[in-house]
Design an enzyme around this catalytic site. Structure first.
Site, PDB file in Angstrom:
ATOM      1  N   THR A  65      -8.063   0.945 -10.495  1.00  0.00           N
ATOM      2  CA  THR A  65      -7.923  -0.387  -9.897  1.00  0.00           C
ATOM      3  C   THR A  65      -8.187  -1.554 -10.860  1.00  0.00           C
ATOM      4  OG1 THR A  65      -8.678   0.646  -7.849  1.00  0.00           O
ATOM      5  CG2 THR A  65      -8.440  -1.703  -7.806  1.00  0.00           C
TER       6      THR A  65
ATOM      7  N   ARG B 202       0.840  -1.197   0.000  1.00  0.00           N
ATOM      8  CA  ARG B 202       0.000   0.000   0.000  1.00  0.00           C
ATOM      9  C   ARG B 202       0.878   1.251   0.000  1.00  0.00           C
ATOM     10  NH1 ARG B 202      -5.085   1.400  -1.472  1.00  0.00           N
ATOM     11  NH2 ARG B 202      -6.186   2.685   0.034  1.00  0.00           N
TER      12      ARG B 202
ATOM     13  N   GLU C 234      -5.622   4.237  -7.428  1.00  0.00           N
ATOM     14  CA  GLU C 234      -6.803   4.812  -6.788  1.00  0.00           C
ATOM     15  C   GLU C 234      -7.810   5.220  -7.853  1.00  0.00           C
ATOM     16  OE1 GLU C 234      -9.614   5.301  -4.794  1.00  0.00           O
ATOM     17  OE2 GLU C 234      -9.305   7.407  -5.321  1.00  0.00           O
TER      18      GLU C 234
HETATM   19  N1  GLU Z   1      -8.268   3.102  -3.870  1.00  0.00           N
HETATM   20  C1  GLU Z   1      -9.315   2.183  -3.629  1.00  0.00           C
HETATM   21  C2  GLU Z   1      -8.941   1.242  -2.520  1.00  0.00           C
HETATM   22  O1  GLU Z   1      -7.796   0.953  -2.339  1.00  0.00           O
HETATM   23  C3  GLU Z   1      -9.706   1.419  -4.837  1.00  0.00           C
HETATM   24  C4  GLU Z   1     -10.286   2.308  -5.878  1.00  0.00           C
HETATM   25  C5  GLU Z   1     -11.053   1.600  -6.972  1.00  0.00           C
HETATM   26  O2  GLU Z   1     -11.289   0.414  -6.894  1.00  0.00           O
HETATM   27  O3  GLU Z   1     -11.423   2.259  -7.954  1.00  0.00           O
HETATM   28  O4  GLU Z   1      -9.772   0.791  -1.834  1.00  0.00           O
END
Ligand code: GLU
Length: 577
Positions: free
Chosen positions: A394, A103, A414
């Site tokens: 994602t 992360r 993200e």
């Molecule tokens: N940044 C999000 C997360 O880590 C995911 C974003 C997405 O799935 O579009 O939970």
């Protein structure tokens, strides 16, 4: 970076791409199931790269790395080396499940006030996202290097070859990428992104052939010198420069922030659902905990006896989601910064108490739903409603290799195109906007407030399911922001309660419910079910068929081989032998 816009070539390539996609799908439907190895990634070219590694005797991790390098090129709106990644890995020989946390981490300059404006009020979402303020130190290369060290079989450098070749020779812009570029005005605000995605001030179009020499050079360096080449030296400096000189305001992000990044092994989070053991990612992802909570709260209703897509099944599912998300909003954050009461939150007694709040006769008053009080919880933490911005970032990759190793990897920049900043040929994430925008609420702490060195709370839910004997039953995951959790849970219910094959489980209508109305996927939810849910008291929101952002890529292990499927809502593809 060059774009070749020869019309004849463009047409030929888009026709070729369309033909190969159509052939691929048709051929796949008729083909016997793969038995040796299988990969499902978010784009056909990424699947091909992963399959190439599996055919060379590579491990699941090798295949995922090759796929990721291609995904960063052909699907830059979703994931890449400027982002972060979680991996859940089953080592068949050692009979060992491991989870890897790549992360993004907040740079040292970050304070809890990161997203407050000069007036002390939270910034607007786009204002916070676009530019340097939202960029976390990328974790993808570090976590892939760590996983490769422990689980890789092929030489690290070999895994980069397919992506380097595509970056140098060019790849056709997919329909989804073309749409994402066309719909994103902010790409024009950042000169590097504008030059790449909007050459001559025109958005790239489907079928355009794009080369990315800067990305090829970056990959060559990482291939030759390992993760060091990313976290120190030229590439790290390019990232630091892009963030600190961001056109939307200077941000302190230093070479030390880059050099100090570490990927972490975390304890896997497992729980039982009926006869199955469901394992996934613990904090800083909320995915594993929240999915398990939803399933456990549904368990006593004997879901297998309810009809798929019926009002009763979807009512129960939506109610369980609301209760789980209420806990998530209060108690979950980076476990290195806040004590997360994990055993309490997934404890059977606690969840059976929470489950009793669900009635099959009528809907709960969603305005009154509060977090529970699991054992070990810090009751001084405050709940903060999270903003809701569905943007198409994602991607998910599922792999099973010839040795039986299984891997679920969810990876992200993200939101679509992350921060929109580019460095050394790739997009930089906007992961820090996954923190809460306010540091405190009513003078009480928030578990997911920004802080130096902290990792923002994620919803990513890479998951591996085992049977009673400890054999892998399924591998699954999805993009979709907070909705990832219900997308994955829906698929698990389809597989485990209704014995669906992977394609049917993924095809089921998406149903998502947090603090707003119950969201149903139009086109897939039967009209009688919509009416039935309204009769139970649900305020219903019917989302457009294309706005469903799930990209569920999964594998089910059967007696006849690997039943794998990619979500038709995105551009994923299956490959195997
Ligand atoms: N940044 C999000 C997360 O880590 C995911 C974003 C997405 O799935 O579009 O939970």
């Amino acid at each position: 970076m060059t774009v070749t816009l020869s019309l004849a070539r463009m047409l030929r390539n888009s026709l070729l791409l369309a033909a190969s996609l159509a052939l691929g799908a048709a051929a796949w439907a008729d083909a016997p199931l793969p038995k040796k190895h299988v990969i499902v990634a978010s784009h056909k070219l990424a699947t091909d790269a992963g399959l190439e590694m599996l055919r060379k005797g590579g491990s699941a991790v090798d295949a995922a790395i090759a796929a990721q390098m291609v995904m960063g090129l052909v699907e830059p709106q979703s994931s890449g080396i400027g982002g972060g990644t979680f991996l859940v890995h089953w080592n068949a020989k050692k009979k060992k499940l491991e989870t890897y946390d790549g992360r993004e981490t907040a740079p040292k300059s970050v304070t809890p006030n990161l997203f407050l404006g000069t007036d002390g009020k939270p910034l607007g979402y786009i204002e916070a996202v676009v530019g340097g303020r939202s960029v976390g130190v990328p974790g993808t290369i570090a976590v892939l290097a760590l996983a490769h060290k422990e689980q890789g079989r092929l030489p690290w450098a070999d895994l980069f070859a397919p992506a380097i070749a595509l970056a140098e020779n060019g790849f056709p812009v997919s329909p989804r990428l073309a749409r994402a570029i066309d719909r994103d005005p902010a790409l024009a605000w950042i000169p590097e992104a504008a030059a790449y995605f909007r050459p001559n001030d025109k958005p790239l179009r489907e079928g355009d052939i794009v080369k990315n020499a800067a990305y090829a050079e970056t990959l060559r360096e990482i291939a030759a010198n390992g993760a060091e080449a990313f976290y120190r030296g030229r590439i790290a400096e390019a990232i630091v420069r892009a963030v600190t000189n961001s056109p939307r305001g200077p941000v302190a992000f230093t070479p030390d922030d880059m050099a100090g990044y570490t990927a972490k092994k975390r304890a896997p989070l497992c729980g039982t659902y009926r006869v199955y053991r469901i394992c996934g990612m613990g904090p800083p992802s909320s995915g594993g905990v929240t999915a398990l909570q939803i399933l456990k709260m549904m368990e006593r209703f004997n879901v297998g006896r309810l009809k798929p897509a019926s009002p009763q099944a979807l009512h129960l599912f939506a109610e369980a989601q609301r209760l789980a998300f209420a806990d998530r909003a209060v108690y979950l954050g980076d476990p290195d910064f806040v004590p997360v009461p994990l055993p309490g939150m997934i404890g059977p007694a606690y969840l059976s108490g929470r489950s009793k709040l669900i009635s099959m006769q009528s809907v709960m008053d969603r305005m009154k739903i509060e977090a529970g009080k699991p054992k070990g919880a810090d009751l001084t933490l405050r709940h903060l409603a999270a903003p809701d911005h569905a943007r198409p970032g994602t991607a998910h990759v599922s792999v099973i290799d010839a040795a039986g190793n299984a891997l679920a990897m969810t990876t992200t920049v993200e939101g679509g195109f992350g921060s929109h900043l580019m460095a050394a040929g790739f997009i930089l994430n906007n992961q820090l906007t996954d923190f809460s925008f306010e540091p405190r609420k009513d003078n009480r702490r928030l578990a997911n407030a920004p802080d130096a060195g902290k990792r923002p709370l994620s919803s990513m839910t890479p998951t591996i399911v085992f049977d009673r004997q400890g054999k892998v039953v399924a591998v699954i995951g999805s993009p979709g922001g907070w909705r990832i959790i219900p997308y994955v849970t829906k698929t698990l219910i389809g597989l485990l309660d209704w014995n669906m094959d992977m394609g049917a489980a993924i095809d089921q209508p998406n149903v998502t419910a947090r603090s707003g109305p119950t969201e149903l996927e139009s086109g897939r939810t039967p009209e009688a079910t919509v009416a039935g849910l309204k009769a139970l008291g649900h305020e219903v929101s019917l989302t457009e068929p294309t706005s469903g952002v799930s990209g569920l890529n999964g594998i089910r292990v059967t007696k006849n081989g690997f039943d794998a499927a990619a979500d038709p809502r995105r551009e994923g593809a299956v490959g195997g032998d």
